[in-house]
Design a protein around this motif. Structure first.
Motif, PDB file in Angstrom:
ATOM      1  N   LYS A   7     -11.449 -13.406   7.307  1.00  0.00           N
ATOM      2  CA  LYS A   7     -10.122 -12.813   7.544  1.00  0.00           C
ATOM      3  C   LYS A   7     -10.110 -11.875   8.746  1.00  0.00           C
ATOM      4  O   LYS A   7      -9.079 -11.681   9.378  1.00  0.00           O
ATOM      5  CB  LYS A   7      -9.688 -11.989   6.318  1.00  0.00           C
ATOM      6  N   PRO A  37      -3.783 -10.567   5.831  1.00  0.00           N
ATOM      7  CA  PRO A  37      -2.464 -10.079   5.406  1.00  0.00           C
ATOM      8  C   PRO A  37      -1.750  -9.338   6.538  1.00  0.00           C
ATOM      9  O   PRO A  37      -2.401  -8.774   7.423  1.00  0.00           O
ATOM     10  CB  PRO A  37      -2.788  -9.126   4.249  1.00  0.00           C
ATOM     11  N   GLU A  39       1.240  -6.958   6.060  1.00  0.00           N
ATOM     12  CA  GLU A  39       2.241  -6.260   5.255  1.00  0.00           C
ATOM     13  C   GLU A  39       1.986  -4.753   5.395  1.00  0.00           C
ATOM     14  O   GLU A  39       0.893  -4.356   5.819  1.00  0.00           O
ATOM     15  CB  GLU A  39       2.121  -6.708   3.793  1.00  0.00           C
ATOM     16  N   HIS A  42      -1.383  -3.442   4.245  1.00  0.00           N
ATOM     17  CA  HIS A  42      -2.608  -4.073   4.740  1.00  0.00           C
ATOM     18  C   HIS A  42      -2.283  -4.880   5.987  1.00  0.00           C
ATOM     19  O   HIS A  42      -1.644  -5.919   5.903  1.00  0.00           O
ATOM     20  CB  HIS A  42      -3.191  -4.987   3.651  1.00  0.00           C
TER      21      HIS A  42
END
Ligand SMILES: [Fe+2]
Length: 103
Positions: A7, A37, A39, A42
């Motif tokens: 990630k 992510p 958002e 995060h």
């Protein structure tokens, strides 16, 4: 690579060889192997690009609205590796690098 590493992996796209002091394009990306992510709780806060220890560029990001891609044009006069950093608000600093030959 584990899921956390996938990630946060910082990938640098640039030519393997460039001419001294001739501008070329560089793209730095996060989430190449697994989406990170994006958002408010995060997200990737910023990305930076260096040649060795020399600062080249910085991109500040905002959650949900900006993507984890930094495109810029630079020129080099030494064959130091390109190094990029990405800062996740939860998981800290991640580094990627790419060898580049300057002729
Ligand atoms: Fe993260």
């Amino acid at each position: 690579m584990n899921a956390l590493e996938r990630k946060h992996a910082v990938v640098i796209d640039a030519p393997d060889e460039v001419k001294e002091n001739e501008p070329f394009e560089v793209e730095v990306r996060v989430g190449e192997y697994q989406e990170h992510p994006n958002e408010p709780g995060h997200f990737i806060e910023w990305m930076e690009l260096y040649s060795g220890d020399t600062f080249l560029a910085r991109l500040s990001l905002t959650p949900e609205k900006s993507h984890y891609v930094m495109k810029t044009t630079v020129k080099l006069d030494h064959s130091h590796p390109l190094r990029a950093w990405a800062k996740c608000n939860l998981h800290g600093l991640w580094e990627g690098s790419k060898e580049i030959k300057v002729e």
